[in-house]
Design a protein around this motif. Sequence first.
Motif, short mmCIF file in Angstrom:
data_model
loop_
_atom_site.label_atom_id
_atom_site.label_comp_id
_atom_site.label_asym_id
_atom_site.label_seq_id
_atom_site.Cartn_x
_atom_site.Cartn_y
_atom_site.Cartn_z
N GLY A 314 10.01 60.39 78.03
CA GLY A 314 10.28 59.83 79.35
C GLY A 314 11.77 59.82 79.66
N THR A 315 12.60 59.52 78.66
CA THR A 315 14.05 59.53 78.85
C THR A 315 14.55 60.95 79.06
OG1 THR A 315 14.16 57.62 77.36
CG2 THR A 315 16.22 58.69 77.93
N THR A 316 13.98 61.89 78.32
CA THR A 316 14.36 63.30 78.50
C THR A 316 14.05 63.76 79.92
OG1 THR A 316 13.92 63.74 76.16
CG2 THR A 316 14.02 65.65 77.64
N GLU A 317 12.88 63.37 80.44
CA GLU A 317 12.51 63.72 81.80
C GLU A 317 13.48 63.10 82.80
OE1 GLU A 317 10.27 65.28 85.05
OE2 GLU A 317 10.57 65.84 82.94
N LEU A 318 13.88 61.87 82.54
CA LEU A 318 14.84 61.20 83.43
C LEU A 318 16.16 61.98 83.46
CD1 LEU A 318 16.04 58.92 85.13
CD2 LEU A 318 16.40 57.63 83.01
N LEU A 319 16.67 62.36 82.30
CA LEU A 319 17.92 63.11 82.25
C LEU A 319 17.79 64.45 82.99
CD1 LEU A 319 19.11 62.49 78.57
CD2 LEU A 319 19.87 61.34 80.66
N ARG A 320 16.62 65.10 82.85
CA ARG A 320 16.41 66.38 83.53
C ARG A 320 16.43 66.17 85.05
NH1 ARG A 320 12.41 67.82 80.91
NH2 ARG A 320 13.42 69.35 79.57
N ARG A 321 15.78 65.12 85.52
CA ARG A 321 15.74 64.84 86.95
C ARG A 321 17.12 64.46 87.48
NH1 ARG A 321 11.43 67.36 88.96
NH2 ARG A 321 9.47 66.72 87.96
N LEU A 322 17.87 63.72 86.69
CA LEU A 322 19.22 63.35 87.11
C LEU A 322 20.10 64.60 87.21
CD1 LEU A 322 19.85 60.12 84.98
CD2 LEU A 322 19.64 60.24 87.47
N ALA A 323 19.95 65.50 86.23
CA ALA A 323 20.74 66.74 86.25
C ALA A 323 20.40 67.59 87.47
CB ALA A 323 20.50 67.54 84.96
N GLU A 324 19.11 67.68 87.82
CA GLU A 324 18.70 68.45 89.01
C GLU A 324 19.28 67.84 90.28
OE1 GLU A 324 14.48 68.44 88.81
OE2 GLU A 324 14.35 70.09 87.37
N ASP A 401 18.64 71.98 77.42
CA ASP A 401 18.41 70.65 76.86
C ASP A 401 19.26 69.64 77.64
OD1 ASP A 401 18.01 68.37 75.44
OD2 ASP A 401 18.87 69.10 73.56
N PRO A 402 18.63 68.80 78.44
CA PRO A 402 19.42 67.86 79.26
C PRO A 402 20.24 66.89 78.41
CG PRO A 402 17.07 67.31 79.33
CD PRO A 402 17.18 68.63 78.66
N TRP A 403 19.85 66.67 77.15
CA TRP A 403 20.63 65.78 76.29
C TRP A 403 22.02 66.35 76.03
CZ3 TRP A 403 19.40 60.90 75.01
CH2 TRP A 403 18.07 60.50 75.19
N GLU A 404 22.14 67.68 75.98
CA GLU A 404 23.45 68.29 75.76
C GLU A 404 24.40 67.94 76.90
OE1 GLU A 404 23.16 72.46 75.22
OE2 GLU A 404 21.78 72.34 73.51
N ASP A 405 23.90 68.07 78.13
CA ASP A 405 24.75 67.76 79.28
C ASP A 405 25.07 66.28 79.32
OD1 ASP A 405 26.12 68.69 81.62
OD2 ASP A 405 24.59 67.69 82.83
N PHE A 406 24.10 65.44 78.97
CA PHE A 406 24.33 64.00 78.97
C PHE A 406 25.43 63.63 77.96
CE2 PHE A 406 23.37 59.98 76.75
CZ PHE A 406 23.66 59.09 77.78
#
Length: 888
Positions: A314-324, A401-406
């Motif tokens: 769920g957190t990974t999905e949140l980071l992906r949506r924030l990045a988009e 991987d959205p975690w990398e950008d975070f």
Amino acid sequence: MNKTEREQLRHLVADFKRWSERAAGVRAWHHAVQNVAGSDEQNLRARSLLIDRAGESAWRVVPLGGDDAGVVRRLRERAYLPVTTPGDQALLRLLTDGVPRALADVAPALGVRRFFSGSEKKRTAEEAGEFLRRRHPMVVGGDGPRRLEQLGVFTAPVDQAEPGFGALLDPALHFDLLSGPNAPQPELLDRSAVDGLAEALSTIDRVVAGEASYRSAARDAGQQVRVADVQRILAEMPVDALKAATRERLRLGALTQAGIRTVQEVLVWDASLQTLPGIGETSARHVLGAAQTLWRTTYDEMPVRIDIGDRHPGTTELLRRLAEWDACRQTRGAAADLERAAELAPLRTAIGRRTTSHLLVIPTRTLAAAGLRESIQIVERRAELLRASSVSRRRKSLAADPWEDFLARPADYFAMLSELGFLTEDEDAVHGDLPEEIIKAVRDQALSGEHLTVSLRGYQSFAARFALVQRKVIIGDEMGLGKSVEALAVLAHLRSRGETRFLVICPAAVVTNWIREVGEKSKLRGHRVHGPDRDRAARAWVRDGGVAVTTYETLAWWGSALTEVRDLACVVVDEAHYIKNPEARRTIRTNNVIARCDRAILLTGTPLENRVDEFRNLASYVRPDLVVDATDLSPRTFRRQIAPAYLRRNQEDVLTELPELIEVEEWLPMSAADTSHYRAAVGRSNFMEMRQAAMLQGPRSAKVQRLIDIVREAEENERRVIVFSYFRDVLDLVARSLPGPVFGPLTGSVPASRRQQMVDDFSSAEHGAVLVAQIMAGGVGLNIQSASVVVLCEPQLKPTTEAQAVARAHRMGQVQSVQVHRLLSEDGVDQRIVELLAGKKRLFDDFARVSDMADSTPEAVDLSEAELVRQVVAAERQRLAERASAGS
């Protein structure tokens, strides 16, 4: 009544008839003019629009067009009506009320009917005649006839050409929509001032709507993370918590017997609770209501957290949506401008009317009418920027991987979460200790994000607007809250208002960091007026404008040339505690710049290090009028005295997402080698040698052995370490003793540009890497969020020095809990320093940190460094002497 008397009475009656008719006409004319003007005012009020600023009504706007030309004339007619005095009003009442009755009563006595009138009518006619005889000389003697003629005409010509709408601003018109005499003056805007507003609002609406789906998706993902976190908490919350929520009114035995152990299980059962043995409909409703109350309370107080140790889908999905959302949005940094656009939306109706040619702007509170024009210009400029960027805008590529950008830019993600409302802020804490009238003015202050490229947190926006309102201020936010971004927001706003030259004065260690901040977080151009190219950079800044970043020392070279720059818009003094001593040369040079600049921002997380006078000195540089009274130094009085120029917020108040700070005091015994070295240092009364003694024996030192263990643990836990010491010899020894990659020592002798490169290399190194830094060089200005373990090799002489060092890692953007290890010798100088410095910390909390007032005065707890050294050395010599005597 004889013939002569009747003839005289007829002449009186003729005069009174003429006067009465004239008076009736005057009164009707006055009423008609006033009624028509009053009706016009009501129509204009009904058509007017209220425009808000910061949630409160700020301006009443009245659209005016060709159809309203007659309104101005009718208001002028009302204004030019003759003013009736009490005497005039008495005359009009006589001629329109009393006289007509008397004329009717006297008529039977003057015609043929007098022969047929009864005695009662004759008596009434006689009385009426006598009334007219007495009143006639009064009217004539009071110049009544001439006054009637004056009351029947305007006092000034009104039949000239139609007056312009500007006449509405004339106080003589008594236009009831206008404010009182002490209120800000109204203003008439030509249609051309708002011609571009409708299109600008439409552009902003289109852009915002285009981003809405991405924003909505990010919000939904955040909502799911938040709900999941609440469910996890409630799944661990025993049902006994329901008793606390209902003040022990619930009996929960039936739930326990049914195997329901947690509040979350109660919510899962929902309405089915009433099917359980021993629970009726009413009890089930109460139990469920209590559980839902706990759910709501937990939800409201639950910020969205990003835990890199638990990469939940769920957190990974949140980071992906924030990045988009971040990749597609054009409104980053434009929150204040979008707020202005929403506030101006009601003006669409007004400017949509073809006949509207002018807008009458009437302030409803302290804001000037010009503020509305400023808001319109802000919105139109923002729309221009959005139009320009949307022509060929392409979405940037997203990391797989959205975690990398975070992990690369966590502060940006937290700013987005804050914008979505997932990070809670204490509004009172955001305002610091400011008076209500200043808070109100700050809320009303515009903040343009046109030249800023990052989103501001709510508390950062407040600080920037505070600096704009108060012009010269100290921003004392706790280290790690982003004071440099707050200052940049002020410079960017001033740039949008046409200002071009700004100056940052800072220690050499942070020049590189400032140049990076300017380039990465704003559209302003940075100039490094320090080092070998300072002359070229200074000339470029004078020629092109931008942000000149220089040092306290470089001012000695540049100061005279800098005085020739007449349009310096704002000076930012970073690490302003460097100029706490008013006698120091760097203070004098810096203060000369502050004094001749209209705006100044002093940034320091430690405005008070040793003495209250230091803090008073800083305040006197920006607002000398606030600190003239030195008779009462109670914390409450002092904070209230400097409140208009000082704003401070603390990490725990505004950074709800900040990971845990774990502080451990590691009290260690001295090894035999440590003790021998320490005794020798005490015998020589060498205080600095006493402080280092427990580290300089290398592997034979208990502190060094513990430090090696800490670094090994950090590597195993995938963490990086910063080791701070005041002493160069200690740093050199640490660098030689530690396993794995070691960077540094980072000391005051390392060039500023090299310091930042050293930090960058350390940040990109593998886990277990160590940055060894002198606390006075590495503990100031640098951002080292890549480290999450901080080691202090010895206690410092100022608690603020340690706090600064810790804040290099525990600051906005940190995503791991931060461990702070203080290495302390249990049998030596460390313990004495810790005890004596406790008072200094209390002093800071009382005067510089927004907190409850303590009863102690500064004299009771203040210690200069020289006095501290004397006390510590004396105490240690006595302690060792007593131990030696006891041993013998």
